[in-house]
Design a protein around this motif. Structure first.
Motif, PDB file in Angstrom:
ATOM      1  N   LEU A  55      11.599  91.781  69.854  1.00 53.54           N
ATOM      2  CA  LEU A  55      11.182  90.524  69.244  1.00 53.54           C
ATOM      3  C   LEU A  55      12.144  89.450  69.750  1.00 53.54           C
ATOM      4  CD1 LEU A  55      10.732  89.947  65.399  1.00 53.54           C
ATOM      5  CD2 LEU A  55      11.450  88.198  67.004  1.00 53.54           C
ATOM      6  N   ALA A  56      11.625  88.537  70.541  1.00 48.73           N
ATOM      7  CA  ALA A  56      12.466  87.434  71.035  1.00 48.73           C
ATOM      8  C   ALA A  56      11.637  86.537  71.932  1.00 48.73           C
ATOM      9  CB  ALA A  56      13.666  87.963  71.816  1.00 48.73           C
ATOM     10  N   PRO A  57      11.712  85.274  71.742  1.00 47.89           N
ATOM     11  CA  PRO A  57      12.324  84.589  70.622  1.00 47.89           C
ATOM     12  C   PRO A  57      11.326  84.357  69.492  1.00 47.89           C
ATOM     13  CG  PRO A  57      11.702  82.992  72.280  1.00 47.89           C
ATOM     14  CD  PRO A  57      11.337  84.361  72.813  1.00 47.89           C
ATOM     15  N   ALA A 110       8.764 101.209  67.583  1.00 49.89           N
ATOM     16  CA  ALA A 110      10.067 100.651  67.216  1.00 49.89           C
ATOM     17  C   ALA A 110      10.224  99.257  67.813  1.00 49.89           C
ATOM     18  CB  ALA A 110      11.198 101.553  67.693  1.00 49.89           C
ATOM     19  N   VAL A 111      10.902  98.385  67.056  1.00 50.01           N
ATOM     20  CA  VAL A 111      11.159  97.007  67.484  1.00 50.01           C
ATOM     21  C   VAL A 111      12.657  96.764  67.410  1.00 50.01           C
ATOM     22  CG1 VAL A 111      10.704  94.561  67.022  1.00 50.01           C
ATOM     23  CG2 VAL A 111       8.958  96.269  66.485  1.00 50.01           C
ATOM     24  N   VAL A 112      13.201  96.133  68.441  1.00 49.50           N
ATOM     25  CA  VAL A 112      14.602  95.711  68.414  1.00 49.50           C
ATOM     26  C   VAL A 112      14.644  94.187  68.367  1.00 49.50           C
ATOM     27  CG1 VAL A 112      15.505  97.752  69.591  1.00 49.50           C
ATOM     28  CG2 VAL A 112      14.828  95.753  70.946  1.00 49.50           C
ATOM     29  N   VAL A 113      15.723  93.680  67.781  1.00 48.05           N
ATOM     30  CA  VAL A 113      15.914  92.233  67.729  1.00 48.05           C
ATOM     31  C   VAL A 113      17.405  91.932  67.727  1.00 48.05           C
ATOM     32  CG1 VAL A 113      15.871  92.026  65.190  1.00 48.05           C
ATOM     33  CG2 VAL A 113      15.202  90.068  66.606  1.00 48.05           C
ATOM     34  N   LEU A 114      17.762  90.885  68.422  1.00 51.90           N
ATOM     35  CA  LEU A 114      19.106  90.334  68.344  1.00 51.90           C
ATOM     36  C   LEU A 114      18.930  89.044  67.559  1.00 51.90           C
ATOM     37  CD1 LEU A 114      22.068  90.394  69.102  1.00 51.90           C
ATOM     38  CD2 LEU A 114      21.486  89.230  71.231  1.00 51.90           C
ATOM     39  N   GLY A 115      19.252  89.120  66.267  1.00 47.33           N
ATOM     40  CA  GLY A 115      18.945  87.988  65.407  1.00 47.33           C
ATOM     41  C   GLY A 115      19.900  87.864  64.244  1.00 47.33           C
ATOM     42  N   GLY A 139      12.815  94.867  57.040  1.00 51.59           N
ATOM     43  CA  GLY A 139      13.101  96.284  57.240  1.00 51.59           C
ATOM     44  C   GLY A 139      14.031  96.586  58.396  1.00 51.59           C
ATOM     45  N   PHE A 140      14.477  95.573  59.119  1.00 53.13           N
ATOM     46  CA  PHE A 140      15.402  95.805  60.228  1.00 53.13           C
ATOM     47  C   PHE A 140      16.754  96.259  59.684  1.00 53.13           C
ATOM     48  CE2 PHE A 140      12.341  93.120  62.376  1.00 53.13           C
ATOM     49  CZ  PHE A 140      12.330  93.611  63.682  1.00 53.13           C
ATOM     50  N   VAL A 141      17.372  97.184  60.416  1.00 57.62           N
ATOM     51  CA  VAL A 141      18.708  97.686  60.089  1.00 57.62           C
ATOM     52  C   VAL A 141      19.562  97.608  61.346  1.00 57.62           C
ATOM     53  CG1 VAL A 141      17.870  99.232  58.257  1.00 57.62           C
ATOM     54  CG2 VAL A 141      18.086 100.088  60.606  1.00 57.62           C
ATOM     55  N   MET A 142      20.878  97.668  61.164  1.00 54.37           N
ATOM     56  CA  MET A 142      21.761  97.644  62.328  1.00 54.37           C
ATOM     57  C   MET A 142      21.407  98.806  63.250  1.00 54.37           C
ATOM     58  SD  MET A 142      25.409  96.330  60.676  1.00 54.37           S
ATOM     59  CE  MET A 142      26.231  97.660  61.427  1.00 54.37           C
ATOM     60  N   ALA A 143      21.260  98.498  64.537  1.00 54.59           N
ATOM     61  CA  ALA A 143      20.807  99.490  65.509  1.00 54.59           C
ATOM     62  C   ALA A 143      21.917 100.446  65.938  1.00 54.59           C
ATOM     63  CB  ALA A 143      20.218  98.795  66.733  1.00 54.59           C
ATOM     64  N   PRO A 199      26.898  90.931  68.889  1.00 53.50           N
ATOM     65  CA  PRO A 199      27.537  91.243  67.615  1.00 53.50           C
ATOM     66  C   PRO A 199      26.825  92.422  66.944  1.00 53.50           C
ATOM     67  CG  PRO A 199      27.078  88.890  67.779  1.00 53.50           C
ATOM     68  CD  PRO A 199      26.395  89.558  68.932  1.00 53.50           C
ATOM     69  N   GLU A 200      27.596  93.391  66.499  1.00 56.98           N
ATOM     70  CA  GLU A 200      27.019  94.612  65.929  1.00 56.98           C
ATOM     71  C   GLU A 200      26.050  94.320  64.793  1.00 56.98           C
ATOM     72  OE1 GLU A 200      28.454  98.935  64.143  1.00 56.98           O
ATOM     73  OE2 GLU A 200      29.884  97.294  64.221  1.00 56.98           O
ATOM     74  N   GLU A 201      26.398  93.383  63.922  1.00 57.07           N
ATOM     75  CA  GLU A 201      25.557  93.099  62.760  1.00 57.07           C
ATOM     76  C   GLU A 201      24.266  92.369  63.129  1.00 57.07           C
ATOM     77  OE1 GLU A 201      28.303  89.672  63.377  1.00 57.07           O
ATOM     78  OE2 GLU A 201      28.587  91.833  63.320  1.00 57.07           O
ATOM     79  N   ALA A 202      24.215  91.750  64.316  1.00 61.77           N
ATOM     80  CA  ALA A 202      23.034  91.013  64.739  1.00 61.77           C
ATOM     81  C   ALA A 202      22.079  91.855  65.584  1.00 61.77           C
ATOM     82  CB  ALA A 202      23.447  89.774  65.528  1.00 61.77           C
ATOM     83  N   TRP A 203      22.524  93.004  66.046  1.00 63.50           N
ATOM     84  CA  TRP A 203      21.706  93.899  66.876  1.00 63.50           C
ATOM     85  C   TRP A 203      21.005  94.873  65.929  1.00 63.50           C
ATOM     86  CZ3 TRP A 203      18.942  94.445  70.804  1.00 63.50           C
ATOM     87  CH2 TRP A 203      18.652  95.677  71.363  1.00 63.50           C
ATOM     88  N   MET A 204      19.674  94.742  65.802  1.00 59.67           N
ATOM     89  CA  MET A 204      18.932  95.487  64.788  1.00 59.67           C
ATOM     90  C   MET A 204      17.700  96.178  65.355  1.00 59.67           C
ATOM     91  SD  MET A 204      19.199  92.698  61.702  1.00 59.67           S
ATOM     92  CE  MET A 204      19.408  91.238  62.730  1.00 59.67           C
ATOM     93  N   VAL A 205      17.223  97.151  64.588  1.00 57.46           N
ATOM     94  CA  VAL A 205      16.045  97.921  64.961  1.00 57.46           C
ATOM     95  C   VAL A 205      15.183  98.152  63.721  1.00 57.46           C
ATOM     96  CG1 VAL A 205      17.158 100.188  64.632  1.00 57.46           C
ATOM     97  CG2 VAL A 205      15.252  99.964  66.258  1.00 57.46           C
ATOM     98  N   LEU A 206      13.895  98.292  63.952  1.00 54.98           N
ATOM     99  CA  LEU A 206      12.935  98.586  62.899  1.00 54.98           C
ATOM    100  C   LEU A 206      12.012  99.698  63.388  1.00 54.98           C
ATOM    101  CD1 LEU A 206      11.328  97.953  60.240  1.00 54.98           C
ATOM    102  CD2 LEU A 206      10.037  96.282  61.613  1.00 54.98           C
TER     103      LEU A 206
END
Length: 170
Positions: free
Chosen positions: A76-78, A109-114, A123-127, A139-146
């Motif tokens: 997902l971007a942007p 699965a979806v990844v996002v840097l957000g 539902g995104f969690v840290m990847a 940043p670890e907290e901004a890199w997420m996966v669903l």
């Protein structure tokens, strides 16, 4: 009334304007243009209010690679909303519509840097703790996966490889 629909050929300039104004720079609109040119803009939705495009969200394919295996996911971007319309729920509606379209198309699965305070509501969690690493520094907290299909990531680990254009815009 807000309508969310797939982009059309006539929306390109408005999509650029939304991304440029939302982010205050041209990197995101450049990215969308490059993904579109390469034919890898898998999902591109616009939010329309009063006949004006006020938001845009894009999804493109990525590969999650590890030693000896790989699997596909979608990024997902942007996601952008014109500043005057921000904080009114348009972004949330676009994310929900985009994720539903991802499910409909069979993505798992979806990844996002957000923003770490925004995307968890979907539902995104840290990847990183799930074993999904980003190929560039983030940043670890901004890199997420669903997971769009529960259990998709069970036993899977790897590093996400983006389209070359995404790395150039980051």
């Amino acid at each position: 009334m807000l309508t969310i629909r797939p982009e059309t050929r006539g929306d390109v300039e408005a999509i650029r304007r939304v991304n440029d104004q939302a982010f205050g720079r041209g990197a995101e609109s450049w990215l969308v243009d490059k993904l579109r040119e390469r034919g890898v803009l898998t999902i591109s939705l616009v939010a329309v209010q009063d006949d004006e495009i006020v938001g845009h969200i894009a999804f493109s394919p990525v590969v999650v690679e590890s030693e000896g295996s790989s699997f596909e996911a979608i990024s997902l971007a942007p996601m952008a909303v014109l500043p005057v319309y921000q904080r009114g729920g348009i972004g949330s509606q676009m994310v929900r519509a985009g994720l539903e379209e991802c499910r409909r198309l069979g993505h798992e699965a979806v990844v996002v840097l957000g923003h770490p305070d925004y995307y968890p509501r979907f539902g995104f969690v840290m990847a990183g703790p799930r074993g999904i690493d980003c190929e560039f520094e983030a940043p670890e907290e901004a890199w997420m996966v669903l997971e769009l299909r529960q259990g998709t990531l069970a036993g899977r680990r790897g590093r996400v490889r983006f389209q070359p254009e995404f790395k150039e815009a980051a």
